[in-house]
Motif scaffolding. Structure first.
Motif, PDB file in Angstrom:
ATOM      1  N   TYR A   1      44.831  55.997  17.083  1.00 42.60           N
ATOM      2  CA  TYR A   1      45.162  55.085  18.182  1.00 42.60           C
ATOM      3  C   TYR A   1      45.931  53.849  17.725  1.00 42.60           C
ATOM      4  O   TYR A   1      46.623  53.222  18.531  1.00 42.60           O
ATOM      5  CB  TYR A   1      43.894  54.662  18.923  1.00 42.60           C
ATOM      6  CG  TYR A   1      44.175  54.277  20.350  1.00 42.60           C
ATOM      7  CD1 TYR A   1      44.391  55.254  21.321  1.00 42.60           C
ATOM      8  CD2 TYR A   1      44.277  52.947  20.728  1.00 42.60           C
ATOM      9  CE1 TYR A   1      44.693  54.906  22.625  1.00 42.60           C
ATOM     10  CE2 TYR A   1      44.574  52.596  22.027  1.00 42.60           C
ATOM     11  CZ  TYR A   1      44.782  53.580  22.978  1.00 42.60           C
ATOM     12  OH  TYR A   1      45.101  53.228  24.258  1.00 42.60           O
ATOM     13  N   SER A   2      45.835  53.522  16.458  1.00 41.24           N
ATOM     14  CA  SER A   2      46.578  52.363  15.956  1.00 41.24           C
ATOM     15  C   SER A   2      48.086  52.598  15.993  1.00 41.24           C
ATOM     16  O   SER A   2      48.877  51.658  15.915  1.00 41.24           O
ATOM     17  CB  SER A   2      46.142  52.025  14.528  1.00 41.24           C
ATOM     18  OG  SER A   2      46.493  53.071  13.633  1.00 41.24           O
TER      19      SER A   2
ATOM     20  N   ASN B   1      39.220  47.255  20.050  1.00 37.79           N
ATOM     21  CA  ASN B   1      40.190  46.157  19.995  1.00 37.79           C
ATOM     22  C   ASN B   1      41.534  46.512  20.611  1.00 37.79           C
ATOM     23  O   ASN B   1      42.587  46.296  20.021  1.00 37.79           O
ATOM     24  CB  ASN B   1      40.411  45.720  18.542  1.00 37.79           C
ATOM     25  CG  ASN B   1      39.112  45.310  17.881  1.00 37.79           C
ATOM     26  OD1 ASN B   1      38.256  44.708  18.517  1.00 37.79           O
ATOM     27  ND2 ASN B   1      38.968  45.645  16.615  1.00 37.79           N
ATOM     28  N   VAL B   2      41.515  47.052  21.808  1.00 31.95           N
ATOM     29  CA  VAL B   2      42.753  47.475  22.458  1.00 31.95           C
ATOM     30  C   VAL B   2      43.200  46.405  23.447  1.00 31.95           C
ATOM     31  O   VAL B   2      42.407  45.931  24.253  1.00 31.95           O
ATOM     32  CB  VAL B   2      42.544  48.815  23.198  1.00 31.95           C
ATOM     33  CG1 VAL B   2      43.822  49.233  23.897  1.00 31.95           C
ATOM     34  CG2 VAL B   2      42.099  49.886  22.210  1.00 31.95           C
TER      35      VAL B   2
ATOM     36  N   PHE C   1      38.388  47.307  26.079  1.00 33.51           N
ATOM     37  CA  PHE C   1      37.886  47.994  24.900  1.00 33.51           C
ATOM     38  C   PHE C   1      37.921  47.057  23.690  1.00 33.51           C
ATOM     39  O   PHE C   1      38.885  47.027  22.948  1.00 33.51           O
ATOM     40  CB  PHE C   1      38.726  49.243  24.613  1.00 33.51           C
ATOM     41  CG  PHE C   1      38.509  50.334  25.611  1.00 33.51           C
ATOM     42  CD1 PHE C   1      37.426  51.190  25.505  1.00 33.51           C
ATOM     43  CD2 PHE C   1      39.372  50.495  26.670  1.00 33.51           C
ATOM     44  CE1 PHE C   1      37.220  52.194  26.428  1.00 33.51           C
ATOM     45  CE2 PHE C   1      39.170  51.493  27.600  1.00 33.51           C
ATOM     46  CZ  PHE C   1      38.095  52.345  27.478  1.00 33.51           C
ATOM     47  N   ASP C   2      36.861  46.271  23.521  1.00 33.83           N
ATOM     48  CA  ASP C   2      36.812  45.387  22.361  1.00 33.83           C
ATOM     49  C   ASP C   2      35.693  45.783  21.413  1.00 33.83           C
ATOM     50  O   ASP C   2      35.383  45.084  20.464  1.00 33.83           O
ATOM     51  CB  ASP C   2      36.648  43.934  22.799  1.00 33.83           C
ATOM     52  CG  ASP C   2      35.448  43.729  23.702  1.00 33.83           C
ATOM     53  OD1 ASP C   2      34.702  44.709  23.924  1.00 33.83           O
ATOM     54  OD2 ASP C   2      35.255  42.612  24.194  1.00 33.83           O
ATOM     55  N   SER C   3      35.054  46.892  21.677  1.00 40.11           N
ATOM     56  CA  SER C   3      34.033  47.418  20.772  1.00 40.11           C
ATOM     57  C   SER C   3      34.116  48.933  20.825  1.00 40.11           C
ATOM     58  O   SER C   3      34.877  49.504  21.590  1.00 40.11           O
ATOM     59  CB  SER C   3      32.634  46.933  21.195  1.00 40.11           C
ATOM     60  OG  SER C   3      32.344  47.364  22.504  1.00 40.11           O
ATOM     61  N   GLY C   4      33.345  49.597  19.965  1.00 39.52           N
ATOM     62  CA  GLY C   4      33.432  51.050  19.885  1.00 39.52           C
ATOM     63  C   GLY C   4      32.901  51.731  21.130  1.00 39.52           C
ATOM     64  O   GLY C   4      31.701  51.717  21.379  1.00 39.52           O
ATOM     65  N   LEU C   5      33.784  52.299  21.905  1.00 38.46           N
ATOM     66  CA  LEU C   5      33.401  52.979  23.133  1.00 38.46           C
ATOM     67  C   LEU C   5      34.017  54.368  23.173  1.00 38.46           C
ATOM     68  O   LEU C   5      35.147  54.569  22.740  1.00 38.46           O
ATOM     69  CB  LEU C   5      33.885  52.202  24.358  1.00 38.46           C
ATOM     70  CG  LEU C   5      33.236  50.851  24.630  1.00 38.46           C
ATOM     71  CD1 LEU C   5      33.956  50.149  25.767  1.00 38.46           C
ATOM     72  CD2 LEU C   5      31.781  51.025  24.978  1.00 38.46           C
ATOM     73  N   LEU C   6      33.256  55.309  23.717  1.00 41.63           N
ATOM     74  CA  LEU C   6      33.738  56.674  23.848  1.00 41.63           C
ATOM     75  C   LEU C   6      33.915  56.982  25.323  1.00 41.63           C
ATOM     76  O   LEU C   6      32.987  56.813  26.117  1.00 41.63           O
ATOM     77  CB  LEU C   6      32.726  57.636  23.218  1.00 41.63           C
ATOM     78  CG  LEU C   6      33.206  59.042  22.845  1.00 41.63           C
ATOM     79  CD1 LEU C   6      34.328  58.967  21.813  1.00 41.63           C
ATOM     80  CD2 LEU C   6      32.050  59.864  22.300  1.00 41.63           C
TER      81      LEU C   6
ATOM     82  N   GLU D   1      48.009  38.715  16.294  1.00 44.88           N
ATOM     83  CA  GLU D   1      47.979  40.095  15.801  1.00 44.88           C
ATOM     84  C   GLU D   1      46.573  40.679  15.905  1.00 44.88           C
ATOM     85  O   GLU D   1      45.609  40.099  15.426  1.00 44.88           O
ATOM     86  CB  GLU D   1      48.438  40.129  14.339  1.00 44.88           C
ATOM     87  CG  GLU D   1      48.648  41.529  13.788  1.00 44.88           C
ATOM     88  CD  GLU D   1      49.818  42.252  14.450  1.00 44.88           C
ATOM     89  OE1 GLU D   1      49.815  43.493  14.436  1.00 44.88           O
ATOM     90  OE2 GLU D   1      50.716  41.576  14.967  1.00 44.88           O
ATOM     91  N   ILE D   2      46.449  41.808  16.564  1.00 46.65           N
ATOM     92  CA  ILE D   2      45.170  42.490  16.708  1.00 46.65           C
ATOM     93  C   ILE D   2      45.328  43.912  16.210  1.00 46.65           C
ATOM     94  O   ILE D   2      46.297  44.594  16.543  1.00 46.65           O
ATOM     95  CB  ILE D   2      44.694  42.518  18.175  1.00 46.65           C
ATOM     96  CG1 ILE D   2      44.513  41.091  18.706  1.00 46.65           C
ATOM     97  CG2 ILE D   2      43.394  43.286  18.312  1.00 46.65           C
ATOM     98  CD1 ILE D   2      44.114  41.032  20.165  1.00 46.65           C
ATOM     99  N   THR D   3      44.391  44.343  15.409  1.00 47.55           N
ATOM    100  CA  THR D   3      44.437  45.708  14.905  1.00 47.55           C
ATOM    101  C   THR D   3      43.736  46.631  15.887  1.00 47.55           C
ATOM    102  O   THR D   3      42.531  46.564  16.071  1.00 47.55           O
ATOM    103  CB  THR D   3      43.750  45.797  13.527  1.00 47.55           C
ATOM    104  OG1 THR D   3      44.396  44.905  12.627  1.00 47.55           O
ATOM    105  CG2 THR D   3      43.846  47.210  12.988  1.00 47.55           C
ATOM    106  N   HIS D   4      44.507  47.467  16.545  1.00 45.10           N
ATOM    107  CA  HIS D   4      43.949  48.427  17.495  1.00 45.10           C
ATOM    108  C   HIS D   4      43.558  49.679  16.726  1.00 45.10           C
ATOM    109  O   HIS D   4      44.392  50.293  16.064  1.00 45.10           O
ATOM    110  CB  HIS D   4      44.976  48.776  18.568  1.00 45.10           C
ATOM    111  CG  HIS D   4      45.705  47.581  19.098  1.00 45.10           C
ATOM    112  ND1 HIS D   4      45.058  46.457  19.542  1.00 45.10           N
ATOM    113  CD2 HIS D   4      47.033  47.347  19.248  1.00 45.10           C
ATOM    114  CE1 HIS D   4      45.948  45.579  19.949  1.00 45.10           C
ATOM    115  NE2 HIS D   4      47.157  46.084  19.771  1.00 45.10           N
ATOM    116  N   THR D   5      42.317  50.043  16.813  1.00 49.59           N
ATOM    117  CA  THR D   5      41.843  51.193  16.050  1.00 49.59           C
ATOM    118  C   THR D   5      41.163  52.200  16.964  1.00 49.59           C
ATOM    119  O   THR D   5      40.783  51.889  18.089  1.00 49.59           O
ATOM    120  CB  THR D   5      40.856  50.758  14.958  1.00 49.59           C
ATOM    121  OG1 THR D   5      39.718  50.138  15.579  1.00 49.59           O
ATOM    122  CG2 THR D   5      41.506  49.779  14.002  1.00 49.59           C
TER     123      THR D   5
END
Length: 305
Positions: free
Chosen positions: A32-33, A58-59, A72-77, A96-100
């Motif tokens: 996703y990054s 962190n999207v 989406f700022d935490s791990g969500l499925l 700058e934000i790292t989208h993972t």
């Protein structure tokens, strides 16, 4: 209003997100990054003809479907089924934000002639709203990521007669874990879930006490879920876990409860009671009453005389 995009293939989605072509035409795991949405649009709307399972962190976008949205700022499925409408609002990023995260795309054609072709439709969470996404602990996230990477490793290997079966087995394993983790989430969020159940009972009771059933008909699962601001599937899952009955069964139980009250305390005819409870045909009321009580309405009333 803005254009609504439609992605019929994984390849079209890859191109849209400025990604390299998928290594397999029917299944793809995306880092996703590396996803880049068109920067000239602040809002994107699309319908896709494939399943997607997203693990995101962190999207800088708000994803909206089922009339709900979530940052989406935490791990969500999250789980999206084919032909489901999705809206993405791109937020301006000041730093700058790292989208993972990972995005698994599965075209329905990949599942043909496998055990999942029908079974995948039985997983309610493919119809949950975004605010009902699955929150993952670090340990749970590790389990999901390991499965996703095994899927990618398999379709990147030399394709043989075992490849599809092995990948489908991993997808099914992922869905089973998701079901387990959702049940954990239902249990660990006892307070919020209890509040939903209390509100559900109040909303359902009001439907029958308002005297509007003759005009509005029997309340539907969707109508009640809308009043609770949650998706019908999420409400059904919550009720099944905590009460052992789904939403439709609760509605039917409430119908019988009020029917018994009317039959035992009024002289209204069976037809009048049926119409008052929202039935178009008295025969349908009598059939439901018999199914739930092993007595016809006439037999039940006679027991009080």
């Amino acid at each position: 209003m803005g254009k609504t995009f439609r992605f019929n293939s994984l390849s079209e989605f890859h191109t849209f997100c400025k990604l390299d072509p998928p290594e397999h035409p029917l299944i793809s795991l995306i880092d996703y990054s590396k996803v880049t949405y068109p920067v000239d649009d602040s809002e994107l709307k699309w319908i896709q003809n494939f399943y997607s399972i997203g693990l995101k962190r962190n999207v800088n976008a708000k994803f909206n479907y089922g009339q709900q949205q979530y940052d989406f700022d935490s791990g969500l499925l999250t789980f999206i089924s084919p032909l489901q409408f999705l809206k993405v609002e791109i937020k301006p990023v000041e730093e700058e934000i790292t989208h993972t995260g990972w995005l698994l795309l599965i075209h329905p054609d990949f599942l043909w002639d496998t055990s999942l072709v029908k079974k995948i439709k039985s997983y309610d969470f493919f119809q949950y709203a975004v605010n009902e996404a699955l929150f993952l602990s670090d340990k749970e996230e590790k389990v999901i990521v390991e499965i996703l990477l095994k899927i990618k490793q398999e379709y990147q290997s030399n394709i043989d007669k075992f490849s599809q079966e092995l990948i489908v087995a991993q997808i099914e394993l992922l869905l089973i874990y998701a079901e387990r983790f959702y049940e954990r989430q239902f249990i660990t969020r006892k307070k919020s879930n209890h509040e939903i159940l209390v509100r559900f009972e109040k909303v359902l009771s009001h439907c029958f006490e308002s005297g509007n059933l003759l005009e509005n008909g029997i309340p539907t699962v969707t109508t009640i879920a809308d009043q609770l601001n949650i998706s019908p599937n999420y409400l059904g899952s919550l009720l099944r876990l905590h009460t052992g009955q789904n939403t439709k069964q609760h509605i039917q139980s409430k119908i019988v409860e009020y029917a018994k009250e009317c039959l035992s305390t009024t002289n209204d005819s069976i037809s009048e009671i049926a119409y008052e409870l929202g039935f178009e045909h008295p025969q349908s009321f009598s059939k439901l009453f018999k199914q739930k009580t092993n007595q016809t309405p006439v037999q039940f009333r006679a027991s009080f005389n």
